[in-house]
Scaffold this motif. Structure first.
Motif, PDB file in Angstrom:
ATOM      1  N   ASN A 252       0.716  -1.285   0.151  1.00  0.00           N
ATOM      2  CA  ASN A 252       0.134   0.135   0.012  1.00  0.00           C
ATOM      3  C   ASN A 252       0.837   1.236  -0.005  1.00  0.00           C
ATOM      4  N   GLN A 253       0.675   2.031   0.966  1.00  0.00           N
ATOM      5  CA  GLN A 253       1.568   3.449   1.073  1.00  0.00           C
ATOM      6  C   GLN A 253       3.049   3.179   1.399  1.00  0.00           C
ATOM      7  N   SER A 254       3.173   2.035   1.799  1.00  0.00           N
ATOM      8  CA  SER A 254       4.951   1.629   2.200  1.00  0.00           C
ATOM      9  C   SER A 254       5.726   1.397   1.106  1.00  0.00           C
ATOM     10  N   LEU A 255       5.072   1.470  -0.191  1.00  0.00           N
ATOM     11  CA  LEU A 255       5.999   0.917  -1.422  1.00  0.00           C
ATOM     12  C   LEU A 255       6.944   1.948  -1.504  1.00  0.00           C
ATOM     13  N   ARG A 256       8.222   1.415  -1.744  1.00  0.00           N
ATOM     14  CA  ARG A 256       9.429   2.171  -1.963  1.00  0.00           C
ATOM     15  C   ARG A 256      10.306   1.540  -2.966  1.00  0.00           C
ATOM     16  N   PHE A 257      11.012   2.473  -3.605  1.00  0.00           N
ATOM     17  CA  PHE A 257      12.124   1.722  -4.679  1.00  0.00           C
ATOM     18  C   PHE A 257      13.459   2.004  -3.876  1.00  0.00           C
ATOM     19  N   GLY A 258      14.249   1.141  -3.729  1.00  0.00           N
ATOM     20  CA  GLY A 258      15.644   1.320  -3.239  1.00  0.00           C
ATOM     21  C   GLY A 258      15.699   1.610  -1.784  1.00  0.00           C
ATOM     22  N   LEU A 259      16.985   1.722  -1.267  1.00  0.00           N
ATOM     23  CA  LEU A 259      17.247   2.005  -0.101  1.00  0.00           C
ATOM     24  C   LEU A 259      17.265   3.370   0.667  1.00  0.00           C
ATOM     25  N   ASN A 260      16.136   3.963   0.508  1.00  0.00           N
ATOM     26  CA  ASN A 260      16.041   5.350   0.841  1.00  0.00           C
ATOM     27  C   ASN A 260      15.718   5.615   2.147  1.00  0.00           C
ATOM     28  N   GLU A 261      16.369   6.356   3.313  1.00  0.00           N
ATOM     29  CA  GLU A 261      16.147   6.617   4.522  1.00  0.00           C
ATOM     30  C   GLU A 261      15.229   7.525   4.761  1.00  0.00           C
ATOM     31  N   SER A 262      15.174   8.378   3.537  1.00  0.00           N
ATOM     32  CA  SER A 262      14.090   9.493   3.878  1.00  0.00           C
ATOM     33  C   SER A 262      12.727   9.130   3.422  1.00  0.00           C
ATOM     34  N   ASN A 263      12.562   7.997   3.036  1.00  0.00           N
ATOM     35  CA  ASN A 263      11.232   7.401   2.218  1.00  0.00           C
ATOM     36  C   ASN A 263      10.961   5.859   3.025  1.00  0.00           C
ATOM     37  N   LEU A 264      11.000   5.873   4.542  1.00  0.00           N
ATOM     38  CA  LEU A 264      10.910   4.642   5.022  1.00  0.00           C
ATOM     39  C   LEU A 264       9.481   4.110   4.812  1.00  0.00           C
ATOM     40  N   GLY A 265       8.527   4.751   5.137  1.00  0.00           N
ATOM     41  CA  GLY A 265       7.214   4.227   5.289  1.00  0.00           C
ATOM     42  C   GLY A 265       7.020   3.432   6.762  1.00  0.00           C
ATOM     43  N   LYS A 266       5.983   2.932   6.911  1.00  0.00           N
ATOM     44  CA  LYS A 266       5.737   1.593   8.040  1.00  0.00           C
ATOM     45  C   LYS A 266       6.319   0.529   7.515  1.00  0.00           C
ATOM     46  N   LEU A 267       6.640  -0.261   8.571  1.00  0.00           N
ATOM     47  CA  LEU A 267       7.171  -1.814   8.414  1.00  0.00           C
ATOM     48  C   LEU A 267       5.767  -2.472   8.082  1.00  0.00           C
ATOM     49  N   VAL A 268       5.758  -3.316   7.119  1.00  0.00           N
ATOM     50  CA  VAL A 268       4.400  -3.976   6.739  1.00  0.00           C
ATOM     51  C   VAL A 268       4.752  -5.605   7.103  1.00  0.00           C
ATOM     52  N   THR A 269       3.937  -5.959   7.962  1.00  0.00           N
ATOM     53  CA  THR A 269       4.215  -7.169   8.376  1.00  0.00           C
ATOM     54  C   THR A 269       2.800  -8.197   8.228  1.00  0.00           C
ATOM     55  N   GLY A 270       1.808  -7.552   7.677  1.00  0.00           N
ATOM     56  CA  GLY A 270       0.539  -8.293   7.510  1.00  0.00           C
ATOM     57  C   GLY A 270       0.465  -8.711   6.049  1.00  0.00           C
ATOM     58  N   GLY A 271      -0.999  -9.415   6.145  1.00  0.00           N
ATOM     59  CA  GLY A 271      -0.978  -9.763   4.658  1.00  0.00           C
ATOM     60  C   GLY A 271      -0.155 -10.933   4.177  1.00  0.00           C
ATOM     61  N   ILE A 272       0.184 -10.781   2.780  1.00  0.00           N
ATOM     62  CA  ILE A 272       1.049 -11.835   2.389  1.00  0.00           C
ATOM     63  C   ILE A 272       2.880 -11.738   3.049  1.00  0.00           C
ATOM     64  N   TYR A 273       2.803 -10.478   3.796  1.00  0.00           N
ATOM     65  CA  TYR A 273       3.906 -10.516   4.607  1.00  0.00           C
ATOM     66  C   TYR A 273       4.152 -11.022   5.744  1.00  0.00           C
ATOM     67  N   ALA A 274       3.009 -11.538   6.268  1.00  0.00           N
ATOM     68  CA  ALA A 274       2.923 -12.448   7.620  1.00  0.00           C
ATOM     69  C   ALA A 274       3.508 -13.833   7.100  1.00  0.00           C
ATOM     70  N   GLN A 275       3.609 -14.364   5.709  1.00  0.00           N
ATOM     71  CA  GLN A 275       4.137 -15.699   5.358  1.00  0.00           C
ATOM     72  C   GLN A 275       5.344 -15.639   4.953  1.00  0.00           C
ATOM     73  N   SER A 276       5.769 -14.470   4.348  1.00  0.00           N
ATOM     74  CA  SER A 276       7.235 -14.387   3.932  1.00  0.00           C
ATOM     75  C   SER A 276       7.591 -12.988   3.949  1.00  0.00           C
ATOM     76  N   ARG A 277       9.012 -12.696   4.246  1.00  0.00           N
ATOM     77  CA  ARG A 277       9.484 -11.399   4.218  1.00  0.00           C
ATOM     78  C   ARG A 277       9.813 -10.718   3.007  1.00  0.00           C
ATOM     79  N   ASN A 278       9.890 -11.633   1.936  1.00  0.00           N
ATOM     80  CA  ASN A 278      10.115 -11.186   0.483  1.00  0.00           C
ATOM     81  C   ASN A 278       9.389 -11.816  -0.522  1.00  0.00           C
ATOM     82  N   PRO A 279       8.098 -11.496  -0.479  1.00  0.00           N
ATOM     83  CA  PRO A 279       6.990 -12.408  -1.318  1.00  0.00           C
ATOM     84  C   PRO A 279       7.248 -11.661  -2.633  1.00  0.00           C
ATOM     85  N   PHE A 280       7.574 -10.343  -3.142  1.00  0.00           N
ATOM     86  CA  PHE A 280       7.818  -9.825  -4.106  1.00  0.00           C
ATOM     87  C   PHE A 280       8.978 -10.712  -4.903  1.00  0.00           C
ATOM     88  N   PHE A 281      10.277 -10.634  -4.201  1.00  0.00           N
ATOM     89  CA  PHE A 281      11.328 -11.225  -5.056  1.00  0.00           C
ATOM     90  C   PHE A 281      10.963 -12.807  -5.027  1.00  0.00           C
TER      91      PHE A 281
END
Length: 98
Positions: free
Chosen positions: A9-38
């Motif tokens: 959702n709103q935590s989508l970011r590209f790259g490792l940018n400290e100024s655009n962290l967003g919130k840590l997403v741990t729900g949904g599919i991210y409750a099953q895998s830390r890297n579901p996109f990859f």
């Protein structure tokens, strides 16, 4: 891949940018895998190399697998540094891949 983007959702970011962290997403599919996109990208390339088992696709799939793994390791360091104990606790509950 669509489930991962929906859950980010709103935590989508590209790259490792400290100024655009967003919130840590741990729900949904991210409750099953830390890297579901990859993981989805890896499955996509593995599937392509199974359908078209040429040396070209096999090499590309292996390069993708290794490249993504090393990027994940780099991203995990970034996440530990920027999200601290929240990320460390998340790592204890959810596996890197599946």
């Amino acid at each position: 891949m669509l489930f991962t983007l929906r859950d980010l959702n709103q935590s989508l970011r590209f790259g490792l940018n400290e100024s655009n962290l967003g919130k840590l997403v741990t729900g949904g599919i991210y409750a099953q895998s830390r890297n579901p996109f990859f993981l989805a990208i890896n499955f996509l390339f593995a599937g392509i190399s199974l359908i078209f088992p040429t040396p070209f696709f096999i090499v590309i799939s292996l390069l993708t697998l290794f490249s993504i793994h090393f990027f994940i390791l780099k991203e995990e360091r970034f996440m530990r540094e920027n999200y601290g104990m929240d990320y460390k606790n998340y790592c204890k509950k959810v596996r890197r891949y599946f």
